[in-house]
Design an enzyme around this catalytic site. Structure first.
Site, PDB file in Angstrom:
ATOM      1  N   THR A 252      52.801   6.608  41.534  1.00  0.00           N
ATOM      2  CA  THR A 252      51.677   5.631  41.973  1.00  0.00           C
ATOM      3  C   THR A 252      52.539   4.743  43.361  1.00  0.00           C
ATOM      4  O   THR A 252      51.920   4.104  43.733  1.00  0.00           O
ATOM      5  CB  THR A 252      51.586   4.172  40.583  1.00  0.00           C
ATOM      6  OG1 THR A 252      52.980   4.353  39.904  1.00  0.00           O
ATOM      7  CG2 THR A 252      50.467   4.927  39.876  1.00  0.00           C
TER       8      THR A 252
ATOM      9  N   HIS B 203      49.302  22.253  36.792  1.00  0.00           N
ATOM     10  CA  HIS B 203      48.005  22.451  37.736  1.00  0.00           C
ATOM     11  C   HIS B 203      47.991  22.388  38.836  1.00  0.00           C
ATOM     12  O   HIS B 203      46.704  21.687  39.321  1.00  0.00           O
ATOM     13  CB  HIS B 203      47.855  20.751  37.085  1.00  0.00           C
ATOM     14  CG  HIS B 203      47.409  20.411  35.840  1.00  0.00           C
ATOM     15  ND1 HIS B 203      47.220  18.973  35.420  1.00  0.00           N
ATOM     16  CD2 HIS B 203      47.502  21.112  34.849  1.00  0.00           C
ATOM     17  CE1 HIS B 203      47.680  19.188  33.759  1.00  0.00           C
ATOM     18  NE2 HIS B 203      47.398  20.145  34.095  1.00  0.00           N
TER      19      HIS B 203
ATOM     20  N   CYS C 149      34.216  30.711  52.887  1.00  0.00           N
ATOM     21  CA  CYS C 149      35.235  31.988  53.051  1.00  0.00           C
ATOM     22  C   CYS C 149      34.302  32.426  53.866  1.00  0.00           C
ATOM     23  O   CYS C 149      33.614  33.494  54.227  1.00  0.00           O
ATOM     24  CB  CYS C 149      35.219  33.368  51.698  1.00  0.00           C
ATOM     25  SG  CYS C 149      35.951  34.311  51.989  1.00  0.00           S
TER      26      CYS C 149
ATOM     27  N   SER D 291      54.116   9.683  32.623  1.00  0.00           N
ATOM     28  CA  SER D 291      52.682  10.648  31.991  1.00  0.00           C
ATOM     29  C   SER D 291      52.030  10.051  30.505  1.00  0.00           C
ATOM     30  O   SER D 291      52.885   9.486  29.784  1.00  0.00           O
ATOM     31  CB  SER D 291      52.773  12.244  31.549  1.00  0.00           C
ATOM     32  OG  SER D 291      51.743  12.778  30.649  1.00  0.00           O
TER      33      SER D 291
HETATM   34  P1  NAD Z   1      47.994   9.311  33.042  1.00  0.00           P
HETATM   35  O1  NAD Z   1      47.166   8.505  34.955  1.00  0.00           O
HETATM   36  O2  NAD Z   1      46.759   9.912  32.183  1.00  0.00           O
HETATM   37  O3  NAD Z   1      48.918   8.597  33.150  1.00  0.00           O
HETATM   38  C1  NAD Z   1      49.651   7.443  33.756  1.00  0.00           C
HETATM   39  C2  NAD Z   1      51.114   7.227  33.116  1.00  0.00           C
HETATM   40  O4  NAD Z   1      52.048   6.670  33.665  1.00  0.00           O
HETATM   41  C3  NAD Z   1      50.180   5.917  32.335  1.00  0.00           C
HETATM   42  O5  NAD Z   1      49.989   5.826  31.034  1.00  0.00           O
HETATM   43  C4  NAD Z   1      50.844   4.774  33.374  1.00  0.00           C
HETATM   44  O6  NAD Z   1      51.283   3.517  32.310  1.00  0.00           O
HETATM   45  C5  NAD Z   1      52.603   5.097  34.218  1.00  0.00           C
HETATM   46  N1  NAD Z   1      53.379   5.017  35.167  1.00  0.00           N
HETATM   47  C6  NAD Z   1      51.917   4.191  35.990  1.00  0.00           C
HETATM   48  N2  NAD Z   1      52.461   3.763  37.409  1.00  0.00           N
HETATM   49  C7  NAD Z   1      54.028   4.199  36.773  1.00  0.00           C
HETATM   50  C8  NAD Z   1      55.504   3.998  37.253  1.00  0.00           C
HETATM   51  N3  NAD Z   1      54.889   3.304  38.851  1.00  0.00           N
HETATM   52  N4  NAD Z   1      56.428   3.961  36.491  1.00  0.00           N
HETATM   53  C9  NAD Z   1      56.161   4.658  35.119  1.00  0.00           C
HETATM   54  N5  NAD Z   1      55.268   5.087  34.793  1.00  0.00           N
HETATM   55  C10 NAD Z   1      53.947   4.890  35.392  1.00  0.00           C
HETATM   56  O7  NAD Z   1      48.430  10.255  34.343  1.00  0.00           O
HETATM   57  P2  NAD Z   1      48.969  12.263  33.282  1.00  0.00           P
HETATM   58  O8  NAD Z   1      49.363  12.004  32.066  1.00  0.00           O
HETATM   59  O9  NAD Z   1      49.508  12.610  34.793  1.00  0.00           O
HETATM   60  O10 NAD Z   1      47.568  13.530  33.627  1.00  0.00           O
HETATM   61  C11 NAD Z   1      47.238  12.536  34.311  1.00  0.00           C
HETATM   62  C12 NAD Z   1      46.317  13.952  35.160  1.00  0.00           C
HETATM   63  O11 NAD Z   1      45.667  13.459  36.490  1.00  0.00           O
HETATM   64  C13 NAD Z   1      47.780  14.684  35.369  1.00  0.00           C
HETATM   65  O12 NAD Z   1      46.607  16.062  34.771  1.00  0.00           O
HETATM   66  C14 NAD Z   1      47.472  15.380  36.674  1.00  0.00           C
HETATM   67  O13 NAD Z   1      47.295  16.361  37.575  1.00  0.00           O
HETATM   68  C15 NAD Z   1      45.995  14.520  37.418  1.00  0.00           C
HETATM   69  N6  NAD Z   1      46.843  13.337  38.510  1.00  0.00           N
HETATM   70  C16 NAD Z   1      47.043  13.975  39.325  1.00  0.00           C
HETATM   71  C17 NAD Z   1      48.110  13.073  40.203  1.00  0.00           C
HETATM   72  C18 NAD Z   1      48.624  13.355  41.581  1.00  0.00           C
HETATM   73  O14 NAD Z   1      48.946  14.410  41.882  1.00  0.00           O
HETATM   74  N7  NAD Z   1      50.057  12.233  42.118  1.00  0.00           N
HETATM   75  C19 NAD Z   1      47.262  12.030  40.408  1.00  0.00           C
HETATM   76  C20 NAD Z   1      46.239  10.889  39.615  1.00  0.00           C
HETATM   77  C21 NAD Z   1      45.740  12.450  38.116  1.00  0.00           C
END
Ligand code: NAD
Length: 251
Positions: free
Chosen positions: A30, A122, A155, A195
């Site tokens: 993020t 993933h 494709c 996560s």
């Molecule tokens: P999630 O969105 O369920 O949880 C993210 C967690 O990160 C939250 O609990 C939040 O409090 C915390 N968070 C957010 N910013 C933060 C920071 N700067 N520092 C510390 N904590 C922070 O994410 P998840 O558990 O990874 O599950 C989401 C699914 O979505 C995964 O399977 C992933 O593959 C996919 N996804 C991936 C991306 C990416 O590739 N960047 C983006 C969105 C979703």
């Protein structure tokens, strides 16, 4: 324990349990400008349901709509840069504190940061494949076809619909996931970063480790079992951790 004591405790754990593994989720990215799913207010889940838009059913039912809903977001990930948390994990691996990173993210930022051993459970956005003949192409080809007006992108060998090499909802897990379960079995220390630990089967991985540290802004399902929970921004935690270890973030 206050925040500075928590950083000192994490530094001590890394010194005594080396090498550790990291398990990362959308929250680590993020601070690189990529929204996660579940952060209150800003998570993508507050705007739409990824289970409906990024699922195998969505791709099969209406592939053109699938690309309209997902491709702009996915291509935007490619312009993002790793932040201090990604850089610190790469550095910790070089220094021998970390054996590797298991990530749920598809954004490729651990590899961009220089991490060598990364299990992208993933998938990723570097390649795509044909849903019919399984031919593999660079992801850029899919983007170019879409931008030139071919939606869904097809494709060039058999005319099947192309799909990204990411694990969609309802897909089987990747081979990298099964490798990750093997490398984690009996691991001394797992550091979970950004996560919510709600997406299974990845959310079950912490139970394979002897000791677990959680670095996450919001509570997670694993907090009560963890040795240490740091509820703070990952970028700040890793900046402070590297200072506590007396190591620069980058070489
Ligand atoms: P999630 O969105 O369920 O949880 C993210 C967690 O990160 C939250 O609990 C939040 O409090 C915390 N968070 C957010 N910013 C933060 C920071 N700067 N520092 C510390 N904590 C922070 O994410 P998840 O558990 O990874 O599950 C989401 C699914 O979505 C995964 O399977 C992933 O593959 C996919 N996804 C991936 C991306 C990416 O590739 N960047 C983006 C969105 C979703």
């Amino acid at each position: 324990m206050n925040y500075h004591e928590q950083i000192a405790a994490l530094a001590d754990l890394l010194k005594t349990c080396r090498p550790a593994y990291a398990l990362t989720g959308a929250g680590i990215s993020t601070e690189s400008g990529i929204p996660d799913f579940r952060s209150p207010g800003t998570g993508l889940w507050t705007k739409y349901d990824p289970m409906k838009t990024a699922s195998l059913t969505a791709l099969r039912r209406d592939p053109a709509r699938f690309y309209e809903l997902n491709l702009t977001r996915w291509t935007s990930y490619r312009d993002c840069r790793p932040n201090n948390a990604h850089l610190a994990l790469a550095r910790l691996e070089k220094l021998g504190y970390l054996a590797g990173v298991i990530t749920q993210n598809i954004d490729g930022l651990h590899i961009k940061a220089g991490s060598q051993r990364v299990w992208e459970v993933h998938g990723h956005l570097r390649t795509c494949r044909c849903t019919k003949c399984e031919s593999v192409y660079p992801f850029d080809l899919l983007v170019d076809l879409y931008k030139s007006g071919q939606n869904p992108p097809l494709c060039e060998k058999c005319g099947g619909v192309l799909r990204p090499n990411v694990v969609l909802f309802e897909d089987r897990m990747s081979d990298e996931f099964f490798t990750a379960t093997q490398v984690l079995s009996g691991c001394q220390l797992l550091i979970v970063v950004g996560s919510s630990l709600t997406v299974y089967p990845v959310a079950g991985l912490p139970q394979l480790a002897r000791r677990v540290v959680i670095i996450n802004r919001d509570p997670t399902s694993w907090d009560e079992h963890a040795e240490l929970v740091i509820r703070h921004s990952a970028g700040q935690v890793f900046t402070d951790l590297m200072a506590a270890l007396g190591e620069p973030l980058e070489e």
